[in-house]
Design a protein around this motif. Structure first.
Motif, mmCIF file in Angstrom:
data_model
loop_
_atom_site.group_PDB
_atom_site.id
_atom_site.type_symbol
_atom_site.label_atom_id
_atom_site.label_comp_id
_atom_site.label_asym_id
_atom_site.label_seq_id
_atom_site.Cartn_x
_atom_site.Cartn_y
_atom_site.Cartn_z
ATOM 1 N N THR A 77 0.849 -1.195 0.000
ATOM 2 C CA THR A 77 0.000 0.000 0.000
ATOM 3 C C THR A 77 0.885 1.246 0.000
ATOM 4 O O THR A 77 1.791 1.365 0.819
ATOM 5 C CB THR A 77 -0.897 -0.012 1.259
ATOM 6 O OG1 THR A 77 -1.654 -1.217 1.247
ATOM 7 C CG2 THR A 77 -1.822 1.189 1.294
ATOM 8 N N VAL A 78 0.578 2.182 -0.900
ATOM 9 C CA VAL A 78 1.394 3.392 -0.971
ATOM 10 C C VAL A 78 0.644 4.635 -0.487
ATOM 11 O O VAL A 78 1.256 5.677 -0.279
ATOM 12 C CB VAL A 78 1.937 3.645 -2.398
ATOM 13 C CG1 VAL A 78 2.898 2.544 -2.801
ATOM 14 C CG2 VAL A 78 0.806 3.778 -3.404
ATOM 15 N N ALA A 79 -0.651 4.548 -0.321
ATOM 16 C CA ALA A 79 -1.388 5.712 0.201
ATOM 17 C C ALA A 79 -2.365 5.271 1.286
ATOM 18 O O ALA A 79 -2.217 5.633 2.449
ATOM 19 C CB ALA A 79 -2.110 6.454 -0.915
ATOM 20 N N MET A 80 -3.364 4.491 0.921
ATOM 21 C CA MET A 80 -4.318 4.018 1.934
ATOM 22 C C MET A 80 -5.236 2.953 1.351
ATOM 23 O O MET A 80 -5.303 2.776 0.138
ATOM 24 C CB MET A 80 -5.169 5.182 2.433
ATOM 25 C CG MET A 80 -6.065 5.755 1.363
ATOM 26 S SD MET A 80 -7.218 6.942 2.066
ATOM 27 C CE MET A 80 -8.462 6.996 0.808
ATOM 28 N N ASP A 81 -5.931 2.255 2.235
ATOM 29 C CA ASP A 81 -7.043 1.383 1.850
ATOM 30 C C ASP A 81 -8.296 2.056 2.375
ATOM 31 O O ASP A 81 -8.253 2.753 3.400
ATOM 32 C CB ASP A 81 -6.946 0.016 2.539
ATOM 33 C CG ASP A 81 -5.588 -0.626 2.372
ATOM 34 O OD1 ASP A 81 -5.190 -0.844 1.227
ATOM 35 O OD2 ASP A 81 -4.938 -0.908 3.407
#
Ligand SMILES: Nc1nc2c(ncn2[C@@H]2O[C@H](COP(=O)(O)OP(=O)(O)OP(=O)(O)O)[C@@H](O)[C@H]2O)c(=O)[nH]1
Ligand SMILES: [Mg+2]
Length: 206
Positions: A77-81
């Motif tokens: 994950t690079v930003a959010m879920d």
């Protein structure tokens, strides 16, 4: 509180619209170190198709990206879920999973904004990461519960031993879970909601 639903969600998820009975929405963050199962938890429990921001881990990440214990993992994950779950007719939780790699932790502050509570996912092979994670929540005053994601090759400890190892005060709930199972992830969220409720009551009494 009542749960409906099952362990797996067959086929496309159809509950894209908020139930008309929904009266309250609460923001919850799912936090923890790299590869501990945050995206898996949001995905297993969400009523709607979860939004993920996963990128493929490539050779370029070797030496930069952490991969301890998750050698078969191919995306991070690079930003959010983002996901959503109705835990009762009236109460909806909005779930935000954080990125686990330390180079993306600067995003956490924004994700913590307005959060009522958090789930700290723990991998017993890398307990030390949990201290940083819990410290950041404490700094921001976000109450949390601790859920140990039971990977098959991870050492198992009695819950009370883990409480001591993680230096958790007696009121903080700690439990084992399997984030791949919807029912197990839901139980973690319900434990968090009960904990938040008890804090609210205690606060009201003091
Ligand atoms: N065996 C086993 N595998 C699991 C479990 N939970 C997650 N996994 C697997 O472990 C890997 C890591 O899961 P993710 O959900 O991507 O972890 P994450 O915390 O979102 O990872 P980052 O976003 O990179 O920090 C995935 O391949 C999952 O299928 C578990 O309880 N048991
Ligand atoms: Mg993830």
């Amino acid at each position: 509180m009542d749960f409906n639903g099952s362990d797996t969600i067959p086929g496309p998820r159809t509950e894209d619209h908020l139930p008309h009975t929904a009266q309250a929405a609460v923001k919850i963050v799912i936090v923890g170190g790299f590869g501990v199962g945050k995206t898996t938890m949001v995905g297993s429990v969400s009523d709607i198709r979860p939004l993920t921001t996963e990128e493929t881990m490539t050779q370029a990440g070797i030496g930069v990206d952490d991969n301890y214990g998750s050698e078969s993992k191919t995306a991070t994950t690079v930003a959010m879920d983002f996901g959503r779950i109705s835990v009762t007719d009236k109460l909806v939780l909005y779930l935000f999973g954080t990125p686990g790699q330390e180079r993306f932790w600067f995003l956490w502050n924004g994700l913590f904004e307005g959060a009522l509570g958090a789930v700290v996912l723990v991998d017993t092979r890398r307990l030390e990461v949990s201290f940083d994670v819990m410290g950041r929540l404490e700094e921001r005053g976000v109450p949390f519960v601790v859920a140990v994601n039971s990977f098959p090759d991870a050492p198992r400890y009695p819950v009370e031993e883990l409480r001591t190892a993680l230096d958790l005060t007696p009121e903080i709930p700690i439990m084992e879970c399997d984030v791949r199972r919807r029912a197990s992830s839901k139980e973690v969220l319900m434990t968090l909601m009960r904990f938040l409720h008890s804090i609210a009551l205690t606060g009201a009494l003091t």
